[in-house]
Design a protein around this motif. Structure first.
Motif, PDB file in Angstrom:
ATOM      1  N   SER A 258       0.827  -1.210   0.000  1.00  0.00           N
ATOM      2  CA  SER A 258       0.000   0.000   0.000  1.00  0.00           C
ATOM      3  C   SER A 258       0.858   1.256   0.000  1.00  0.00           C
ATOM      4  O   SER A 258       0.548   2.235  -0.696  1.00  0.00           O
ATOM      5  CB  SER A 258      -0.932  -0.005   1.215  1.00  0.00           C
ATOM      6  N   ALA A 259       1.945   1.244   0.772  1.00  0.00           N
ATOM      7  CA  ALA A 259       2.834   2.406   0.826  1.00  0.00           C
ATOM      8  C   ALA A 259       3.499   2.655  -0.526  1.00  0.00           C
ATOM      9  O   ALA A 259       3.563   3.794  -1.006  1.00  0.00           O
ATOM     10  CB  ALA A 259       3.897   2.204   1.904  1.00  0.00           C
ATOM     11  N   GLN A 260       3.988   1.594  -1.148  1.00  0.00           N
ATOM     12  CA  GLN A 260       4.672   1.749  -2.432  1.00  0.00           C
ATOM     13  C   GLN A 260       3.714   2.236  -3.515  1.00  0.00           C
ATOM     14  O   GLN A 260       4.086   3.066  -4.347  1.00  0.00           O
ATOM     15  CB  GLN A 260       5.311   0.425  -2.825  1.00  0.00           C
ATOM     16  N   GLU A 261       2.478   1.732  -3.497  1.00  0.00           N
ATOM     17  CA  GLU A 261       1.512   2.187  -4.499  1.00  0.00           C
ATOM     18  C   GLU A 261       1.132   3.644  -4.262  1.00  0.00           C
ATOM     19  O   GLU A 261       1.000   4.420  -5.215  1.00  0.00           O
ATOM     20  CB  GLU A 261       0.269   1.302  -4.463  1.00  0.00           C
ATOM     21  N   ALA A 262       0.967   4.034  -2.998  1.00  0.00           N
ATOM     22  CA  ALA A 262       0.646   5.431  -2.694  1.00  0.00           C
ATOM     23  C   ALA A 262       1.755   6.365  -3.154  1.00  0.00           C
ATOM     24  O   ALA A 262       1.495   7.431  -3.720  1.00  0.00           O
ATOM     25  CB  ALA A 262       0.401   5.588  -1.197  1.00  0.00           C
ATOM     26  N   LEU A 263       3.000   5.987  -2.930  1.00  0.00           N
ATOM     27  CA  LEU A 263       4.129   6.827  -3.327  1.00  0.00           C
ATOM     28  C   LEU A 263       4.303   6.857  -4.840  1.00  0.00           C
ATOM     29  O   LEU A 263       4.801   7.840  -5.391  1.00  0.00           O
ATOM     30  CB  LEU A 263       5.410   6.328  -2.650  1.00  0.00           C
ATOM     31  N   ALA A 264       3.895   5.782  -5.515  1.00  0.00           N
ATOM     32  CA  ALA A 264       3.977   5.771  -6.975  1.00  0.00           C
ATOM     33  C   ALA A 264       2.947   6.717  -7.579  1.00  0.00           C
ATOM     34  O   ALA A 264       3.239   7.464  -8.511  1.00  0.00           O
ATOM     35  CB  ALA A 264       3.779   4.353  -7.503  1.00  0.00           C
ATOM     36  N   VAL A 265       1.733   6.701  -7.035  1.00  0.00           N
ATOM     37  CA  VAL A 265       0.672   7.559  -7.558  1.00  0.00           C
ATOM     38  C   VAL A 265       0.878   9.008  -7.133  1.00  0.00           C
ATOM     39  O   VAL A 265       0.740   9.929  -7.939  1.00  0.00           O
ATOM     40  CB  VAL A 265      -0.701   7.050  -7.071  1.00  0.00           C
ATOM     41  N   GLY A 266       1.224   9.215  -5.866  1.00  0.00           N
ATOM     42  CA  GLY A 266       1.437  10.573  -5.356  1.00  0.00           C
ATOM     43  C   GLY A 266       2.855  11.029  -5.624  1.00  0.00           C
ATOM     44  O   GLY A 266       3.729  10.916  -4.765  1.00  0.00           O
ATOM     45  N   VAL A 267       3.089  11.555  -6.817  1.00  0.00           N
ATOM     46  CA  VAL A 267       4.455  11.898  -7.234  1.00  0.00           C
ATOM     47  C   VAL A 267       5.061  13.019  -6.392  1.00  0.00           C
ATOM     48  O   VAL A 267       6.273  13.208  -6.384  1.00  0.00           O
ATOM     49  CB  VAL A 267       4.478  12.278  -8.728  1.00  0.00           C
ATOM     50  N   GLY A 268       4.213  13.779  -5.680  1.00  0.00           N
ATOM     51  CA  GLY A 268       4.729  14.841  -4.831  1.00  0.00           C
ATOM     52  C   GLY A 268       4.911  14.444  -3.389  1.00  0.00           C
ATOM     53  O   GLY A 268       5.370  15.246  -2.568  1.00  0.00           O
ATOM     54  N   LEU A 269       4.569  13.201  -3.057  1.00  0.00           N
ATOM     55  CA  LEU A 269       4.690  12.729  -1.676  1.00  0.00           C
ATOM     56  C   LEU A 269       6.124  12.356  -1.343  1.00  0.00           C
ATOM     57  O   LEU A 269       6.883  11.900  -2.200  1.00  0.00           O
ATOM     58  CB  LEU A 269       3.792  11.508  -1.457  1.00  0.00           C
ATOM     59  N   GLU A 270       6.471  12.494  -0.083  1.00  0.00           N
ATOM     60  CA  GLU A 270       7.768  12.049   0.412  1.00  0.00           C
ATOM     61  C   GLU A 270       7.648  10.827   1.302  1.00  0.00           C
ATOM     62  O   GLU A 270       8.631  10.133   1.539  1.00  0.00           O
ATOM     63  CB  GLU A 270       8.470  13.179   1.179  1.00  0.00           C
ATOM     64  N   ALA A 271       6.449  10.540   1.815  1.00  0.00           N
ATOM     65  CA  ALA A 271       6.288   9.399   2.707  1.00  0.00           C
ATOM     66  C   ALA A 271       4.823   8.987   2.757  1.00  0.00           C
ATOM     67  O   ALA A 271       3.916   9.758   2.412  1.00  0.00           O
ATOM     68  CB  ALA A 271       6.777   9.735   4.118  1.00  0.00           C
ATOM     69  N   ALA A 272       4.624   7.737   3.193  1.00  0.00           N
ATOM     70  CA  ALA A 272       3.279   7.216   3.435  1.00  0.00           C
ATOM     71  C   ALA A 272       3.243   6.657   4.847  1.00  0.00           C
ATOM     72  O   ALA A 272       4.064   5.805   5.204  1.00  0.00           O
ATOM     73  CB  ALA A 272       2.924   6.126   2.428  1.00  0.00           C
ATOM     74  N   ALA A 273       2.331   7.167   5.656  1.00  0.00           N
ATOM     75  CA  ALA A 273       2.121   6.651   7.011  1.00  0.00           C
ATOM     76  C   ALA A 273       0.979   5.647   6.942  1.00  0.00           C
ATOM     77  O   ALA A 273      -0.156   6.020   6.615  1.00  0.00           O
ATOM     78  CB  ALA A 273       1.791   7.779   7.976  1.00  0.00           C
TER      79      ALA A 273
END
Length: 347
Positions: A258-273
């Motif tokens: 879930s974290a890796q998919e969130a970071l792939a889609v959210g190109v401006g994100l630096e982290a997923a909690a």
């Protein structure tokens, strides 16, 4: 020439040829099924030793029983269990493509020839069939009209392309700054086909908060393949310590996924909690794990739990007993997690 050769065609599938004919070998070495030339058989192996048992009709001439034998059923069940465990161990190795900034295409335009033909149908129709000069002049006027029409259509298409590009650029800008109205719907669409339902509940500057609903212990096999001292295939009850380790891998795998998919889609994100929650027998939700995965975290080789221990930041977990079984967190001591779980609207 060699009288025997063997090659692998897929993981767990090998083909061999010998004087007895072509044979297929299916499954891991601990429980392998052999079919084809030379008859059907099952082999089991541990260390340097291998035990083979023929399942074909014996020398007594008795016909084999219809349907799979008990040995075949055991071998197939062992293969199924191995496939389930292998899937859990590699769950976190999925790869996701990130969106890219789009370029608006120029809307399609009609062929220039069709514009000319349409204009000629209007101008030449009025010209006399026997006055060639008049008809030639009409064709020239038709071509001039067609060129004017083509330029007007091209201008309109370019204006439409600019409007579409402006909209795309704005969407990309909003995605890059983690605008919730842009990012959260994109994540919802990305999570839609996940094995474990997930939801992005909000963004805190450059970190997205994700809740993933992980399955319970009941999805794990209750047995595992082994080999007896006599070299026979056995399906023994899974020890509690092994069950606890496999379940840790299952939960960690879904969290990492879930974290890796969130970071792939959210190109401006630096982290997923990410918070892993589980549906309990009473219908309520319990939190099992909370961690933070950063975009540039190094993801080493290893089981999902080993990767999470290395890559996770500020991980909160409750491991009980010698087996280190994952147990629900005490949310009375974690008000922020309590608020996040309460906000979760997963069915």
């Amino acid at each position: 020439m060699p009288s025997f050769f063997s090659f692998r065609v897929a993981p767990g599938v090998r083909i061999s040829a010998s004087g007895r004919g072509v044979r297929a070998h299916l499954g891991p070495r601990a429980a392998r099924l052999h079919v084809g030339g030379g008859g059907t058989g099952v082999s089991t192996g541990a260390g340097p030793f291998t035990h083979y048992q023929s399942l074909s009709r014996g020398s007594s001439g008795r016909r084999p029983a219809s349907g799979p034998s008990a040995a075949e059923q055991k071998a197939r069940e062992a293969q199924r269990i191995e496939a389930v465990l292998r899937g859990i161990r590699t769950l976190h190795r999925a790869e996701f493509a990130s969106p890219v900034k789009q370029t608006a295409p120029l809307p399609s335009l009609p062929p220039f020839r069709s514009l000319v033909e349409r204009a000629e149908a209007h101008h030449v129709r009025a010209a006399s069939l026997f006055r060639r000069a008049q008809r030639r002049s009409a064709r020239n006027r038709a071509r001039a009209d067609a060129e004017i029409h083509a330029q007007r259509l091209l201008g309109e298409a370019r204006a439409e392309q600019r409007r579409a590009q402006d909209a795309m650029d704005e969407s990309w800008r909003l995605l890059m700054i983690n605008d919730e109205d842009t990012l959260l719907p994109a994540l919802e669409a990305a999570f839609e086909d996940n094995q474990a339902p997930a939801a992005a509940l909000g963004v805190d500057i450059d970190t997205v908060n994700v809740v993933v609903l992980v399955p319970g212990l009941d999805v794990l096999p209750d047995r595992m393949p082994s080999v007896t001292k006599a070299g026979n295939l056995s399906l023994k009850a899974m020890p509690k310590s092994t069950q606890a380790a496999v379940y840790r891998d299952l939960v960690a795998g879904h969290v990492l996924l879930s974290a890796q998919e969130a970071l792939a889609v959210g190109v401006g994100l630096e982290a997923a909690a990410v918070v892993a929650v589980r549906r309990e027998a009473d219908g309520g939700l319990s939190a099992l794990l909370a961690t933070r995965i950063e975009r540039h975290a190094r993801i080493p080789e290893g089981t999902p739990w080993a990767v999470l221990e290395h890559a996770g930041r500020d991980t909160t977990v409750n491991l009980r007993g010698i087996s280190k079984a994952l147990s629900p967190l005490n949310l009375a001591k974690e008000p922020e997690l309590r608020a996040l779980v309460d906000e979760c609207a997963l069915d």
